[in-house]
Design an enzyme around this catalytic site. Sequence first.
Site, PDB file in Angstrom:
ATOM      1  N   LEU A   9     -62.199 -15.126  89.861  1.00 10.57           N
ATOM      2  CA  LEU A   9     -61.794 -16.398  90.470  1.00 10.57           C
ATOM      3  C   LEU A   9     -60.401 -16.774  89.992  1.00 10.57           C
ATOM      4  O   LEU A   9     -60.174 -16.957  88.793  1.00 10.57           O
ATOM      5  CB  LEU A   9     -62.790 -17.497  90.096  1.00 10.57           C
ATOM      6  CG  LEU A   9     -64.269 -17.214  90.388  1.00 10.57           C
ATOM      7  CD1 LEU A   9     -65.128 -18.406  89.989  1.00 10.57           C
ATOM      8  CD2 LEU A   9     -64.464 -16.870  91.867  1.00 10.57           C
ATOM      9  N   ARG A  16     -53.838 -28.808  84.989  1.00  8.60           N
ATOM     10  CA  ARG A  16     -53.657 -29.300  83.621  1.00  8.60           C
ATOM     11  C   ARG A  16     -52.533 -28.566  82.887  1.00  8.60           C
ATOM     12  O   ARG A  16     -52.089 -28.988  81.829  1.00  8.60           O
ATOM     13  CB  ARG A  16     -54.981 -29.186  82.845  1.00  8.60           C
ATOM     14  CG  ARG A  16     -56.030 -30.186  83.288  1.00  8.60           C
ATOM     15  CD  ARG A  16     -57.434 -29.808  82.818  1.00  8.60           C
ATOM     16  NE  ARG A  16     -58.043 -28.774  83.659  1.00  8.60           N
ATOM     17  CZ  ARG A  16     -59.269 -28.276  83.473  1.00  8.60           C
ATOM     18  NH1 ARG A  16     -60.004 -28.700  82.462  1.00  8.60           N
ATOM     19  NH2 ARG A  16     -59.760 -27.351  84.288  1.00  8.60           N
ATOM     20  N   GLU A 156     -71.710 -29.999  84.241  1.00  9.25           N
ATOM     21  CA  GLU A 156     -70.277 -30.097  83.962  1.00  9.25           C
ATOM     22  C   GLU A 156     -70.012 -31.324  83.095  1.00  9.25           C
ATOM     23  O   GLU A 156     -70.732 -32.330  83.190  1.00  9.25           O
ATOM     24  CB  GLU A 156     -69.489 -30.193  85.274  1.00  9.25           C
ATOM     25  CG  GLU A 156     -69.468 -28.914  86.069  1.00  9.25           C
ATOM     26  CD  GLU A 156     -68.987 -27.718  85.256  1.00  9.25           C
ATOM     27  OE1 GLU A 156     -67.835 -27.723  84.797  1.00  9.25           O
ATOM     28  OE2 GLU A 156     -69.776 -26.773  85.069  1.00  9.25           O
ATOM     29  N   ASN A 388     -19.756   1.807  85.709  1.00  6.51           N
ATOM     30  CA  ASN A 388     -20.717   2.388  86.657  1.00  6.51           C
ATOM     31  C   ASN A 388     -20.793   1.638  87.979  1.00  6.51           C
ATOM     32  O   ASN A 388     -21.447   2.093  88.894  1.00  6.51           O
ATOM     33  CB  ASN A 388     -22.112   2.451  86.029  1.00  6.51           C
ATOM     34  CG  ASN A 388     -22.646   1.076  85.665  1.00  6.51           C
ATOM     35  OD1 ASN A 388     -21.868   0.171  85.344  1.00  6.51           O
ATOM     36  ND2 ASN A 388     -23.943   0.912  85.713  1.00  6.51           N
TER      37      ASN A 388
HETATM   38  C1  UD1 Z   1     -65.461 -23.741  84.656  1.00  5.67           C
HETATM   39  C2  UD1 Z   1     -66.963 -24.051  84.796  1.00  5.67           C
HETATM   40  C3  UD1 Z   1     -67.468 -24.549  83.459  1.00  5.67           C
HETATM   41  C4  UD1 Z   1     -67.195 -23.533  82.374  1.00  5.67           C
HETATM   42  C5  UD1 Z   1     -65.710 -23.149  82.341  1.00  5.67           C
HETATM   43  C6  UD1 Z   1     -65.515 -21.963  81.416  1.00  5.67           C
HETATM   44  C7  UD1 Z   1     -67.254 -24.786  87.097  1.00  5.67           C
HETATM   45  C8  UD1 Z   1     -67.454 -25.928  88.021  1.00  5.67           C
HETATM   46  N1  UD1 Z   1     -67.144 -25.058  85.791  1.00  5.67           N
HETATM   47  O1  UD1 Z   1     -64.825 -24.975  84.388  1.00  5.67           O
HETATM   48  O2  UD1 Z   1     -68.872 -24.784  83.551  1.00  5.67           O
HETATM   49  O3  UD1 Z   1     -67.594 -24.062  81.115  1.00  5.67           O
HETATM   50  O4  UD1 Z   1     -65.245 -22.776  83.634  1.00  5.67           O
HETATM   51  O5  UD1 Z   1     -64.179 -21.654  81.239  1.00  5.67           O
HETATM   52  O6  UD1 Z   1     -67.233 -23.655  87.535  1.00  5.67           O
HETATM   53  N2  UD1 Z   1     -61.060 -21.580  90.916  1.00  5.67           N
HETATM   54  C9  UD1 Z   1     -60.948 -21.105  92.196  1.00  5.67           C
HETATM   55  N3  UD1 Z   1     -61.148 -21.957  93.234  1.00  5.67           N
HETATM   56  C10 UD1 Z   1     -61.474 -23.256  93.062  1.00  5.67           C
HETATM   57  C11 UD1 Z   1     -61.596 -23.729  91.733  1.00  5.67           C
HETATM   58  C12 UD1 Z   1     -61.402 -22.879  90.687  1.00  5.67           C
HETATM   59  O7  UD1 Z   1     -60.671 -19.930  92.413  1.00  5.67           O
HETATM   60  O8  UD1 Z   1     -61.659 -23.955  94.072  1.00  5.67           O
HETATM   61  C13 UD1 Z   1     -60.820 -20.643  89.798  1.00  5.67           C
HETATM   62  C14 UD1 Z   1     -59.676 -21.065  88.892  1.00  5.67           C
HETATM   63  O9  UD1 Z   1     -58.460 -20.499  89.324  1.00  5.67           O
HETATM   64  C15 UD1 Z   1     -60.104 -20.527  87.533  1.00  5.67           C
HETATM   65  C16 UD1 Z   1     -61.625 -20.482  87.618  1.00  5.67           C
HETATM   66  O10 UD1 Z   1     -61.965 -20.611  88.984  1.00  5.67           O
HETATM   67  O11 UD1 Z   1     -59.612 -19.237  87.303  1.00  5.67           O
HETATM   68  C17 UD1 Z   1     -62.280 -21.622  86.809  1.00  5.67           C
HETATM   69  O12 UD1 Z   1     -61.778 -22.864  87.291  1.00  5.67           O
HETATM   70  P1  UD1 Z   1     -61.382 -24.019  86.294  1.00  5.67           P
HETATM   71  O13 UD1 Z   1     -60.864 -25.153  87.080  1.00  5.67           O
HETATM   72  O14 UD1 Z   1     -60.590 -23.525  85.175  1.00  5.67           O
HETATM   73  O15 UD1 Z   1     -62.842 -24.406  85.774  1.00  5.67           O
HETATM   74  P2  UD1 Z   1     -63.213 -25.181  84.438  1.00  5.67           P
HETATM   75  O16 UD1 Z   1     -62.990 -26.632  84.631  1.00  5.67           O
HETATM   76  O17 UD1 Z   1     -62.576 -24.537  83.283  1.00  5.67           O
HETATM   77 CA    CA Z   2     -61.092 -22.927  82.996  1.00  5.53          CA
END
Ligand code: UD1
Ligand code: CA
Length: 462
Positions: A9, A16, A156, A388
Amino acid sequence: MNDLCTVILAAGQGSRMRSKLPKVAHQVAGLPMIAYVVEACRPFLAKRTLVIVGYQADRVREALAGKAVEFVCQPKRRGTAHALLQAQEALADFDGDLLVVSGDTPLLTSATLDGLLLAHREARALATVLTAEVAEPTGYGRIVRSATGELLRIVEELEATPQERQIHEINAGVYCFAAPALFKALQTIRPSAVKGELYLPDAIALLRDRDGGVQACRVLDPDEVRGVNTRAELAEIHRLLWRKTAMRLLTEGVTLLDPERTYIGPYVRISPDSILYPNVTLEGQTVIGEGTTIYSGCRIRNSTVGDGTVILDGCIIQESQIGDGCQIGPYAHLRPHTQLHHRAKIGNFVEVKKSIIGEGSKVPHLSYIGDTSIGERVNIGAGTITCNYDGVTKHQTVIEDDVFVGSNASLVAPVSVGRGAIIAAGSTITEDVPADALALGRARQINKTGFAAVFRSKQQKG
Ligand code: UD1
Ligand code: CA
């Protein structure tokens, strides 16, 4: 293990981070963050690896150029479950296991993923989630278990009750799913009341009551699953990663005079009895031989350095190959595609680009060598420049074995200097020099006897 597909993902912006660059494309020790995740998944030889991209998709594609992955676009970011849903069509015929990881956990190791996969397959579960017990759970989804310790669901942080926020077991954001069951469950996930996003962790509660059920698998080292959401976390990841590599190298017989101030990426290999002074940065797929010494302030990236070479302070070396027993620096710049054969010497304030320096040849002071091939035992005098570039095209210079180039010569390419030739100091060489010739390319000197004395006495009088 080939009945496996991987989904990474990576569509989010990472707001942030407060950056124009997508979060997963940020550099960690000289490589994009997501490259580490792809590398950690690589040993499983998944049938396919899909990367979900969205925000500045091209930058993420660029970050993974050359990797055996496919990209799937998530045009609007509606949460991690929505991200995974974008891969449904591409995986329509796939009924094996799906390994799902986030692009923002660069410290994840293959060993941990292996453990997760094994646990998942042994239990024949529909979902296995990787969890970690951490001292500071803020920001992560929390693992909610029953009184008997069974995995119930993931909540969450934003949605958690004060009691749930006390839970220190967090969701690492790494999962194994039975693909068909997952995609069925994803259809029924409803948007979060708080954020309006579709949360992938919600799939756990949905799959729990089905045959096969769900389980949690705890990671041994919680640092491994740290996500990068902020710049502070990015800095922390660097600290952990550098420290880990430093400790490994110390056990492998490398001297690091100050391990806390040595910045070495995880894929770097160094043979025993090499010595690194403080403030050395080694990035990418760099390999350093045995008994080589690297002094302070050097940065070396994607390069190979042989045995017994000495790199003095303040050098930058990129995408280059250095032989055994070479000496480089201080303050030398070796740009991409430079090859130094054994015992070559590149000295103070020398820049070399896309050139070969033959065995035992020396460029000791203040030179620019570009698009040049230098043979063996050549001496290049101080201040020599290969010209060169004519403003449009780059041209080659060839300097054969045993040539002696006097100081401050300019070699205007394309030009070649035959074996054993001598170039007089201060020459501008625009034509090829035959072997064993002396080339003089400068105006003859005139001495006007007594002129200076007359000049001075005139000045004093007037
Ligand atoms: C997520 C998890 C959380 C976990 C944490 C671990 C969810 C809702 N929460 O939170 O439970 O503890 O990771 O690190 O999944 N992304 C997409 N498309 C989107 C949203 C996100 O591709 O629409 C990708 C982001 O680019 C990222 C990953 O998913 O690489 C995680 O997204 P992020 O927003 O970092 O989730 P967290 O809030 O960290
Ligand atoms: Ca994350």
